[in-house]
Design a protein around this motif. Structure first.
Motif, PDB file in Angstrom:
ATOM      1  N   ALA A   1      55.631  41.551  65.677  1.00 24.01           N
ATOM      2  CA  ALA A   1      56.697  40.631  65.274  1.00 24.01           C
ATOM      3  C   ALA A   1      57.429  41.139  64.037  1.00 24.01           C
ATOM      4  O   ALA A   1      58.655  40.958  63.916  1.00 24.01           O
ATOM      5  N   MET A   2      56.725  41.810  63.124  1.00 18.74           N
ATOM      6  CA  MET A   2      57.386  42.377  61.947  1.00 18.74           C
ATOM      7  C   MET A   2      58.414  43.428  62.358  1.00 18.74           C
ATOM      8  O   MET A   2      59.523  43.484  61.801  1.00 18.74           O
ATOM      9  N   ALA A   3      58.057  44.267  63.311  1.00 17.94           N
ATOM     10  CA  ALA A   3      59.010  45.266  63.795  1.00 17.94           C
ATOM     11  C   ALA A   3      60.209  44.591  64.443  1.00 17.94           C
ATOM     12  O   ALA A   3      61.364  45.015  64.247  1.00 17.94           O
ATOM     13  N   GLN A   4      59.973  43.534  65.205  1.00 17.92           N
ATOM     14  CA  GLN A   4      61.059  42.859  65.906  1.00 17.92           C
ATOM     15  C   GLN A   4      62.026  42.172  64.941  1.00 17.92           C
ATOM     16  O   GLN A   4      63.247  42.245  65.122  1.00 17.92           O
ATOM     17  N   VAL A   5      61.505  41.487  63.932  1.00 17.09           N
ATOM     18  CA  VAL A   5      62.413  40.847  62.976  1.00 17.09           C
ATOM     19  C   VAL A   5      63.116  41.893  62.119  1.00 17.09           C
ATOM     20  O   VAL A   5      64.242  41.671  61.657  1.00 17.09           O
ATOM     21  N   GLY A   6      62.471  43.051  61.925  1.00 18.85           N
ATOM     22  CA  GLY A   6      63.167  44.158  61.263  1.00 18.85           C
ATOM     23  C   GLY A   6      64.369  44.603  62.082  1.00 18.85           C
ATOM     24  O   GLY A   6      65.444  44.875  61.536  1.00 18.85           O
ATOM     25  N   HIS A   7      64.185  44.692  63.402  1.00 19.41           N
ATOM     26  CA  HIS A   7      65.319  45.004  64.288  1.00 19.41           C
ATOM     27  C   HIS A   7      66.421  43.953  64.135  1.00 19.41           C
ATOM     28  O   HIS A   7      67.611  44.282  64.041  1.00 19.41           O
ATOM     29  N   GLY A   8      66.012  42.674  64.146  1.00 16.50           N
ATOM     30  CA  GLY A   8      66.998  41.601  64.051  1.00 16.50           C
ATOM     31  C   GLY A   8      67.791  41.653  62.760  1.00 16.50           C
ATOM     32  O   GLY A   8      69.023  41.475  62.757  1.00 16.50           O
ATOM     33  N   ALA A   9      67.100  41.903  61.648  1.00 15.85           N
ATOM     34  CA  ALA A   9      67.787  42.000  60.365  1.00 15.85           C
ATOM     35  C   ALA A   9      68.735  43.194  60.338  1.00 15.85           C
ATOM     36  O   ALA A   9      69.825  43.129  59.767  1.00 15.85           O
ATOM     37  N   GLN A  10      68.322  44.296  60.970  1.00 20.33           N
ATOM     38  CA  GLN A  10      69.184  45.476  61.019  1.00 20.33           C
ATOM     39  C   GLN A  10      70.441  45.199  61.841  1.00 20.33           C
ATOM     40  O   GLN A  10      71.551  45.575  61.441  1.00 20.33           O
ATOM     41  N   LEU A  11      70.303  44.547  62.982  1.00 21.35           N
ATOM     42  CA  LEU A  11      71.470  44.228  63.798  1.00 21.35           C
ATOM     43  C   LEU A  11      72.420  43.299  63.044  1.00 21.35           C
ATOM     44  O   LEU A  11      73.647  43.453  63.119  1.00 21.35           O
ATOM     45  N   ALA A  12      71.853  42.337  62.310  1.00 18.75           N
ATOM     46  CA  ALA A  12      72.698  41.446  61.514  1.00 18.75           C
ATOM     47  C   ALA A  12      73.438  42.235  60.436  1.00 18.75           C
ATOM     48  O   ALA A  12      74.643  42.041  60.216  1.00 18.75           O
ATOM     49  N   TRP A  13      72.746  43.137  59.771  1.00 18.48           N
ATOM     50  CA  TRP A  13      73.355  43.961  58.722  1.00 18.48           C
ATOM     51  C   TRP A  13      74.516  44.783  59.285  1.00 18.48           C
ATOM     52  O   TRP A  13      75.579  44.886  58.673  1.00 18.48           O
TER      53      TRP A  13
ATOM     54  N   GLU B   1      58.332  31.889  73.745  1.00 17.64           N
ATOM     55  CA  GLU B   1      57.554  32.162  74.951  1.00 17.64           C
ATOM     56  C   GLU B   1      56.736  33.450  74.857  1.00 17.64           C
ATOM     57  O   GLU B   1      55.986  33.759  75.787  1.00 17.64           O
ATOM     58  N   LEU B   2      56.886  34.189  73.762  1.00 20.56           N
ATOM     59  CA  LEU B   2      56.185  35.463  73.624  1.00 20.56           C
ATOM     60  C   LEU B   2      55.065  35.362  72.601  1.00 20.56           C
ATOM     61  O   LEU B   2      55.231  34.740  71.544  1.00 20.56           O
ATOM     62  N   ASP B   3      53.955  35.989  72.907  1.00 18.13           N
ATOM     63  CA  ASP B   3      52.813  36.030  71.995  1.00 18.13           C
ATOM     64  C   ASP B   3      52.720  37.443  71.437  1.00 18.13           C
ATOM     65  O   ASP B   3      52.330  38.375  72.150  1.00 18.13           O
ATOM     66  N   MET B   4      53.100  37.620  70.173  1.00 16.21           N
ATOM     67  CA  MET B   4      53.105  38.943  69.550  1.00 16.21           C
ATOM     68  C   MET B   4      52.177  38.961  68.337  1.00 16.21           C
ATOM     69  O   MET B   4      52.064  37.970  67.609  1.00 16.21           O
ATOM     70  N   THR B   5      51.511  40.089  68.122  1.00 12.33           N
ATOM     71  CA  THR B   5      50.767  40.253  66.885  1.00 12.33           C
ATOM     72  C   THR B   5      51.751  40.238  65.724  1.00 12.33           C
ATOM     73  O   THR B   5      52.963  40.433  65.898  1.00 12.33           O
ATOM     74  N   ALA B   6      51.232  40.044  64.512  1.00 15.00           N
ATOM     75  CA  ALA B   6      52.107  40.040  63.344  1.00 15.00           C
ATOM     76  C   ALA B   6      52.810  41.382  63.187  1.00 15.00           C
ATOM     77  O   ALA B   6      53.996  41.437  62.850  1.00 15.00           O
ATOM     78  N   GLY B   7      52.093  42.481  63.443  1.00 20.92           N
ATOM     79  CA  GLY B   7      52.715  43.793  63.317  1.00 20.92           C
ATOM     80  C   GLY B   7      53.869  43.979  64.272  1.00 20.92           C
ATOM     81  O   GLY B   7      54.928  44.486  63.898  1.00 20.92           O
TER      82      GLY B   7
END
Length: 229
Positions: free
Chosen positions: A151-163, A143-149
């Protein structure tokens, strides 16, 4: 009685990421997002980030505040200057992302501060395939429209939380495998169930592009469902 630390009261640091965007050969959007997501745990697992490593003190200062990430873009001479600075470059499927040790929010090195944040609107030439079996998936909010930049920060957050949620043995296996993962946009039908579980979920602080508190990413990692194989 325990108290929750006031992350806003701590000195604020930011983790800089720079994506290489050459004019004649930009990466696909999915490749750039996956490269950024992989680069973050690779940076955290690096020997310079742990124990008495040269980056460890700055990482602690960063994680004591809000864990902010900012993605900028570079090409040509800009990329070469950025690559000469202390950091780690991660390559994935034609995309290159360099991660740098955290810096004070208002204390960026000049060769990074001059880089543009805007202009990271990337596309996929065709829809990415379904993730392979057993591969960790970072699901984006449909439901969110994000620029690639962004979205890159957001998936970086997600990977960090998983780690951070993984056990030591699972971290070792994931790192040894090269941090395999996929970034995909969840279907509107599947998204509510993903956010209701116990998987790591990113809520954005709302500094740019989207409303504060928006759920942006869910990290669906096999270990957190019963075992990373």
């Amino acid at each position: 009685m325990t108290t929750t630390p006031n992350r806003d009261a701590a000195p604020q640091y930011v983790l800089p990421l720079v994506v290489r965007l050459e004019r004649d050969a930009p990466p696909s959007r999915t490749a750039a997002l996956e490269a950024a997501a992989q680069a973050v745990p690779a940076f955290l697992a690096d020997e310079r980030s742990v124990g008495d490593g040269e980056w460890a003190e700055r990482i602690t200062a960063w994680t004591d505040g809000r864990i902010r990430k900012v993605v900028r873009r570079a090409r040509g001479a800009e990329w070469r200057r950025a690559s000469a600075l202390d950091g780690l470059t991660w390559e994935h499927d034609g995309a290159e992302v360099r991660v740098f040790p955290p810096v004070p929010l208002d204390g960026w090195p000049k060769d990074l501060a001059r880089l543009q944040v805007s202009g990271t609107d990337l596309t996929d030439p065709e829809p990415p395939p379904a993730p392979g079996p057993g591969v960790p998936v970072l699901w984006l909010n449909p439901e969110l429209d994000m620029t690639a930049g962004k979205a890159m920060a957001q998936v970086g957050h997600g990977a960090q939380l998983a780690w951070l949620r993984l056990g030591d043995e699972a971290r070792v296996r994931w790192a040894a495998d090269g941090f395999p993962l996929a970034v995909r946009t969840a279907s509107a039908a599947d998204w509510p169930a993903l956010t209701r579980g116990d998987l790591p979920l990113v809520r954005d602080a709302g500094f740019t592009e989207i409303a504060p508190g928006s759920c942006t990413v869910v990290a669906d990692v096999p270990e957190l469902r019963g075992g990373y194989a």
